[in-house]
Design a protein around this motif. Structure first.
Motif, PDB file in Angstrom:
ATOM      1  N   ARG B   7       0.759  -0.823  -0.155  1.00 47.92           N
ATOM      2  CA  ARG B   7       0.477  -0.060  -0.006  1.00 47.92           C
ATOM      3  C   ARG B   7       1.241   0.906   0.160  1.00 47.92           C
ATOM      4  N   TYR B   8       2.007   0.929   0.987  1.00 49.69           N
ATOM      5  CA  TYR B   8       2.548   2.594   1.865  1.00 49.69           C
ATOM      6  C   TYR B   8       4.027   2.566  -0.087  1.00 49.69           C
ATOM      7  N   ALA B  66       8.670  14.273  16.763  1.00 46.01           N
ATOM      8  CA  ALA B  66       7.955  13.408  17.897  1.00 46.01           C
ATOM      9  C   ALA B  66       8.374  11.712  17.307  1.00 46.01           C
ATOM     10  N   LEU B  69      12.483  11.049  16.994  1.00 46.79           N
ATOM     11  CA  LEU B  69      12.348  10.167  18.304  1.00 46.79           C
ATOM     12  C   LEU B  69      11.921   8.938  18.466  1.00 46.79           C
ATOM     13  N   LEU B  70      11.019   8.052  18.046  1.00 48.80           N
ATOM     14  CA  LEU B  70       9.997   6.926  17.588  1.00 48.80           C
ATOM     15  C   LEU B  70      11.312   6.448  17.118  1.00 48.80           C
ATOM     16  N   THR B  72      14.409   6.634  16.774  1.00 44.78           N
ATOM     17  CA  THR B  72      15.437   6.840  17.696  1.00 44.78           C
ATOM     18  C   THR B  72      15.377   5.310  18.750  1.00 44.78           C
ATOM     19  N   SER B  73      13.907   5.429  19.050  1.00 46.94           N
ATOM     20  CA  SER B  73      13.843   4.234  20.352  1.00 46.94           C
ATOM     21  C   SER B  73      12.791   2.657  19.519  1.00 46.94           C
ATOM     22  N   ARG B  77       9.134  -3.171  22.028  1.00 44.69           N
ATOM     23  CA  ARG B  77       8.328  -2.620  22.664  1.00 44.69           C
ATOM     24  C   ARG B  77       7.856  -1.568  22.801  1.00 44.69           C
ATOM     25  N   PHE B  78       8.131  -0.433  21.400  1.00 45.86           N
ATOM     26  CA  PHE B  78       6.643   0.048  20.957  1.00 45.86           C
ATOM     27  C   PHE B  78       6.262  -0.327  19.626  1.00 45.86           C
ATOM     28  N   ARG B  80       6.085  -2.297  16.001  1.00 44.14           N
ATOM     29  CA  ARG B  80       6.360  -3.572  15.115  1.00 44.14           C
ATOM     30  C   ARG B  80       7.293  -3.828  14.425  1.00 44.14           C
ATOM     31  N   ASP B  92       4.836   1.921  11.043  1.00 44.25           N
ATOM     32  CA  ASP B  92       4.292   3.182  12.235  1.00 44.25           C
ATOM     33  C   ASP B  92       3.182   3.906  11.779  1.00 44.25           C
ATOM     34  N   LEU B  93       1.730   2.710  11.275  1.00 44.57           N
ATOM     35  CA  LEU B  93       1.454   3.693  10.089  1.00 44.57           C
ATOM     36  C   LEU B  93       0.731   4.936  11.578  1.00 44.57           C
ATOM     37  N   PRO B 101      -1.042  12.427  17.225  1.00 47.58           N
ATOM     38  CA  PRO B 101       0.128  11.715  17.532  1.00 47.58           C
ATOM     39  C   PRO B 101       0.554  10.421  17.048  1.00 47.58           C
TER      40      PRO B 101
END
Lengths: 285, 101
Positions: B7-8, B66, B69-70, B72-73, B77-78, B80, B92-93, B101
């Motif tokens: 899709r993307y 933001a 930063l995501l 970077t992290s 855990r955050f 998929r 990160d859809l 956000p």
């Protein structure tokens, strides 16, 4: 947004080949698997459920679309359309999924009630309150109570009140599953945001990201320091530009901290959430 | 991983809308000079472009930061994980409202 036509075509051709192979290679088996069905491809119906259970949503969608196209008049065709809709919902394709569900819901057949329940669940899943309430009125009362309980899953008190209306056996299981869900959501996004507002990077540490915390702390520190230094040297235009960048980084840092905590909660609670959904909305395959 | 990548990535390649000026500057100059290798799906600049059109430059910049930063992290855990062109990538859809956000 829909799946691109090229992908649909290639997937459909692949599935067609698979179904043709199955049908050509084992016609007797196909007939024995679906004796009442005149359409050999109907045998693939059980495969859609297996693909959904295995979280292979693209394949489930393509197979369901293929079988409903080949065998549109099968008695099981509405069930496959519901499966297809669920696959599309899991792929974040709500519009075509809801069109399918609306078609089945309007058919007044034996699957119409199930389609209405899945439709209401789809709105609940996408946090569309108004559409959820509108579709809920067409859902049978027992399922409405279960959906209401799922809707209240984010709040312990509300969930307990909603669960009190359920059957005793279901209530016990639902309360246990909900406790597991709440235990998994142990981070507080508001606290992460607040910590990062007080000290950039602190919320990221709370959420568990040391890398994010280091980058956020350093960049915010450099930018705030540069703004102050430029202002002290009476370079006001440069100070304003740096201050704007510092503000963007500062607010972004707060949003990121809250977002990280929320994401960690969501991923940690995913198995518990799935279990609660399976319990309260068994109509969703 | 099919659906989302199709899709993307394909939609971005077929898109007839030229990217916003800020995205063009980033892709043409900054990303190259920083040896950027974004592993997010959709990429930071794709998402920034969507948000810049829908939410305005300032909001897109805050949300874009933001998002960086995501990245970077990024860890299971955050976000998929997924295989993207043979490399590790991260889903990160964007939410239905791209300004959230």
């Amino acid at each position: 947004m829909t799946l691109p036509a090229a992908a649909r075509r290639s997937g459909t051709v692949l599935c067609l080949a698979v179904v043709c192979l199955v049908s050509a290679g084992a016609p007797a088996a196909a007939e024995s698997a679906a004796p009442a069905a005149g359409c050999p491809a109907a045998r693939g119906g059980t495969r859609i459920a297996e693909l959904l259970a295995g979280r292979r949503f693209v394949e489930a969608h393509l197979l369901a679309e293929l079988i409903t196209t080949i065998c549109p008049d099968e008695s099981d065709a509405p069930r496959w359309r519901i499966f297809d809709a669920v696959a599309l919902l899991r792929l974040d394709e709500p519009e075509p999924a809801r069109e399918l569900l609306a078609q089945v819901a309007e058919s007044h057949g034996e699957h119409a009630g199930r389609a209405r329940i899945v439709l209401a669940w789809s709105y609940l899943r996408s946090h569309d309150r108004q559409a959820y309430q509108e579709t809920l009125s067409a859902v049978p009362a027992p399922a409405r109570l279960r959906l209401d309980a799922l809707d209240a899953a984010g709040d312990r008190g509300r969930f307990r009140r909603a669960a009190s209306a359920l059957d005793a056996a279901l209530r016990t299981d639902a309360l246990a599953a909900h406790d597991r869900l709440l235990r998994a959501r142990c981070k507080r996004p508001w606290l992460a945001g607040l910590l990062s507002a007080v000290l950039p990077g602190a919320g990221q540490v709370y959420a568990g990201s040391w890398q994010g915390a280091a980058v956020s702390f350093l960049l915010n520190g450099v930018l705030v320091g540069a703004t102050v230094e430029l202002a002290r040297n009476e370079l006001y235009f440069s100070a304003a530009a740096t201050g704007l960048a510092a503000s963007i980084f500062y607010v972004g840092n707060i949003l990121n901290a809250a977002d990280l905590a929320d994401r960690q909660n969501d991923l940690a609670a995913l198995p518990a959430r799935d279990a609660l959904e399976r319990l309260l909305v068994p109509e969703v395959p | 991983m099919g659906g989302v990548e199709v899709r993307y990535r394909l939609a971005a390649r077929r898109s007839s809308i030229p990217p916003a000026a800020a995205t063009q500057v980033y892709r043409g100059f900054l990303a190259r000079s920083m040896f950027s290798r974004c592993r997010m799906i959709p990429t930071d600049s794709q998402l920034f472009d969507v948000r810049a059109r829908r939410c305005g430059a300032l909001r897109a910049a805050v949300l874009g930061w933001a998002r960086l930063l995501l990245e970077t992290s990024a860890s299971p855990r955050f976000v998929r994980p997924a295989l993207l062109d043979g490399h590790l990538g991260w889903f990160d859809l964007p939410p239905a409202q791209a300004c959230d956000p």
